[in-house]
Design an enzyme around this catalytic site. Structure first.
Site, PDB file in Angstrom:
ATOM      1  N   GLU A 102      14.335 -14.948   0.723  1.00 11.52           N
ATOM      2  CA  GLU A 102      14.710 -15.997   1.681  1.00 11.52           C
ATOM      3  C   GLU A 102      13.838 -17.232   1.471  1.00 11.52           C
ATOM      4  OE1 GLU A 102      14.182 -14.229   5.563  1.00 11.52           O
ATOM      5  OE2 GLU A 102      15.797 -12.789   5.218  1.00 11.52           O
TER       6      GLU A 102
ATOM      7  N   ASP B   7       0.833  -1.203   0.000  1.00  7.84           N
ATOM      8  CA  ASP B   7       0.000   0.000   0.000  1.00  7.84           C
ATOM      9  C   ASP B   7       0.873   1.261   0.000  1.00  7.84           C
ATOM     10  OD1 ASP B   7      -2.847   0.950   0.468  1.00  7.84           O
ATOM     11  OD2 ASP B   7      -1.905   1.907   2.181  1.00  7.84           O
TER      12      ASP B   7
HETATM   13  C1  NOJ Z   1      -4.604   2.827  -0.822  1.00 10.77           C
HETATM   14  C2  NOJ Z   1      -5.736   1.920  -0.488  1.00 10.77           C
HETATM   15  O1  NOJ Z   1      -6.103   1.208  -1.649  1.00 10.77           O
HETATM   16  C3  NOJ Z   1      -6.851   2.795   0.033  1.00 10.77           C
HETATM   17  O2  NOJ Z   1      -8.035   2.073   0.196  1.00 10.77           O
HETATM   18  C4  NOJ Z   1      -6.399   3.426   1.334  1.00 10.77           C
HETATM   19  O3  NOJ Z   1      -7.389   4.342   1.765  1.00 10.77           O
HETATM   20  C5  NOJ Z   1      -5.090   4.180   1.153  1.00 10.77           C
HETATM   21  N1  NOJ Z   1      -4.128   3.453   0.384  1.00 10.77           N
HETATM   22  C6  NOJ Z   1      -4.467   4.491   2.487  1.00 10.77           C
HETATM   23  O4  NOJ Z   1      -3.979   3.328   3.092  1.00 10.77           O
END
Ligand code: NOJ
Length: 545
Positions: free
Chosen positions: A263, A215
């Site tokens: 790993e 993310d």
């Molecule tokens: C991207 C994620 O897909 C989204 O749903 C989220 O709100 C933001 N990153 C923050 O983590």
């Protein structure tokens, strides 16, 4: 060289390159299947549907966050990276899910959220309890404010969800959050943060997880030197000079992750969610880093032949450059579903449209679904990996009419009630034609489903050869049979038509226009809509061999 670590569970057919052409099904756990009648989807619910996913023909599932979370941002506010939210199950339930998926030769990808924790994470609670300048605060970005008494935020940086990216704590300091205040940003220049995340990667890899979706991968490295410089997240420079996003230093972090992922045998896969300018996405996808990066270009394109062709050409060229394969995405948990986007006039501002509860402009739902089916079939013909967001295989439309008092997305509150946000694509999916939650569970779900959802349920579409579910099943089965190699050859086609050949004469032809065009010769493998009289109707894709 040390022996590779041995995970708890492995897929039936180990293969280091599985991710290169995988069809990955995104599960948004709280909205997929509720096994314990609390209105919230859970891990055991997902396990119970693994046979459905196997029958659909996917190669992997990506689980959006299922970790303990106060749910300030749908689980992307993680309070403990190495556990399962008790409302969703236990680690034993998770192990059972991985075993069930692997038994069907389905890989499992989990989401890691490294840019920020939840404000309910033990580290943040310790940071609040500790003094300015303490090691506890140094895991996050705490700074003094400006103004005569520090009453103003340190900089004018804004949060992705609206408002300042800084929030003040009782002793007067401010902390940085690129998203909601409940999502404090970690300081990745702190070695303790790096070491802990590497342990999290090992924790899930040891449990048999096959890969990670990373993310906000482009957000970890920040230039926090003063004076703070303005950031422009919507128009990032090509030289990595924005203070908050897509900085060169981020790549050291992912190079270190690659050592951890390697790993394992086979090495764990990873895909970056990096909203970086297209030419810089390849950096995240290098084999010495995450290995793949999301390409959201199709998702951002109008339903238009030349737009699609440009996106495909550019991304295939970039894959060649990075050595990764491309990723293709039309829908996910952050955007209006593609059947609905394509039902609206080109250029519609979907945030504004959602504020009308989806009535103005009026979506042409049949047309939207016809186009969505055509676009998805084209997507599955492309070399690389293809993502399917839960419910798109049912042809689901956006649930645009959720009452305002039930909205959960932090965008709603943070925007001062001017943006409804992303709940409309996160409504629990329908499994049966009737019942309190259309088979999602035994009670009403945590987000209300539209009254007509049952018509798009799995049971309604199961035996219908013209349904979107049948189309996805046929397409994914044909893709398995036909797919090989990572290249395509463009074929000559009339204006408004995109046609390309894969190997062995398999080709895909999409008529983006509304007028029929002659159907090229060949055996019809799959078509996104009815074909008749030697023509390919408008807004239709066909695969021929
Ligand atoms: C991207 C994620 O897909 C989204 O749903 C989220 O709100 C933001 N990153 C923050 O983590």
């Amino acid at each position: 060289m040390t022996d590779p670590r041995t995970p708890a569970s492995t897929p039936a057919t180990p293969d280091a390159d599985w991710w290169r052409d995988a069809v990955v099904y995104q599960v948004y756990p709280r909205s997929f299947a509720d096994s314990d009648a609390d209105g919230l989807g859970d891990v055991a619910g997902i396990t119970s549907r693994v046979p459905y996913l196997a029958g659909l023909g996917v190669d992997a599932i990506w689980l959006s966050p299922f970790f303990p979370s106060p749910l300030a941002d749908g689980g992307y506010d993680v309070a403990d990276y190495r556990d399962v939210d008790p409302r969703l199950g236990t680690l034993d339930d998770f192990d059972a899910l991985v075993r069930a998926a692997h038994a069907h030769d389905i890989r499992v990808i989990v989401d890691v959220v490294p840019n920020h924790t939840s404000s309910g994470h033990a580290w943040f609670e310790a940071a609040l309890a500790a003094a300015p300048g303490s090691p506890e605060r140094a895991r996050y970005v705490f700074r003094d404010g400006t103004g005569d008494a520090g009453e103003l935020p340190p900089s004018d940086w804004v949060s992705n969800f609206g408002g300042s990216a800084w929030t003040r704590v009782p002793d007067g300091q401010w902390y940085l959050h690129l998203f909601a205040p409940e999502q404090p940003d970690l300081d990745w220049s702190n070695p303790a943060v790096r070491a802990d995340f590497e342990d999290t990667l090992r924790f899930w890899s040891d449990r048999g997880v096959d890969g990670f979706r990373v993310d906000v991968a482009h957000g970890l490295a920040k230039d926090l030197s003063t004076p703070y410089r303005p950031s422009n997240e919507h128009d990032l420079p090509l030289d990595g000079s924005d203070p908050l996003y897509d900085r060169d230093e981020v790549h050291e972090i992912f190079a270190a992750w690659r050592h951890v992922l390697d790993e394992y045998d086979p090495p764990r896969a990873a895909v970056a969610e990096a909203w970086a300018p297209a030419p810089r996405r390849v950096l995240y996808a290098r084999p010495t880093e995450l290995g793949q990066a999301f390409n959201f270009d199709l998702l951002e394109s109008p339903f238009d032949a030349s737009a699609f062709r440009q996106v495909i050409e550019r991304n295939l060229a970039m894959s060649e450059q990075s050595g990764a394969s491309s990723t293709w995405v039309l829908s996910n948990h952050d955007v209006v579903r593609h059947a609905t986007r394509y039902a609206l006039p080109a250029g519609t501002d979907t945030d504004a449209w959602l504020m009308t509860d989806g009535v103005s402009p009026t979506p042409d739902r049949d047309r939207g679904l016809r186009r969505a089916r055509a676009a998805s079939l084209l997507q599955f013909a492309l070399p690389g990996s293809s993502y399917v967001y839960q419910g798109e295989e049912l042809g689901l439309h956006e649930a645009a009419g959720i009452p305002r008092d039930l909205l959960q997305d932090p965008k709603w509150v943070r925007s001062g009630h001017t943006v409804k946000g992303r709940d409309g694509c996160r409504v629990p999916i329908p499994w049966t034609e009737s019942g309190p939650s259309f088979g999602f569970g035994d009670v009403a779900p945590f987000l209300p489903q539209p009254a007509d959802f049952g018509a798009c349920s799995v049971s309604a579409e199961d035996g219908d050869p013209t349904s979107t579910l049948s189309l996805y099943r046929a397409a994914l089965a044909a893709r398995r049979r036909l797919q090989s190699g990572e290249s395509l050859t463009w074929l000559e086609a009339p204006a408004g038509v995109v046609a390309f050949a894969r190997h062995d004469g398999w080709h895909s032809v999409t008529n983006f226009g509304t007028d029929p065009v002659p159907l090229p010769a060949g055996h019809v493998e799959v078509a996104s809509g009815p074909l008749s009289d030697g023509v390919l109707p408008g807004e239709t894709t066909v695969w021929l061999s």
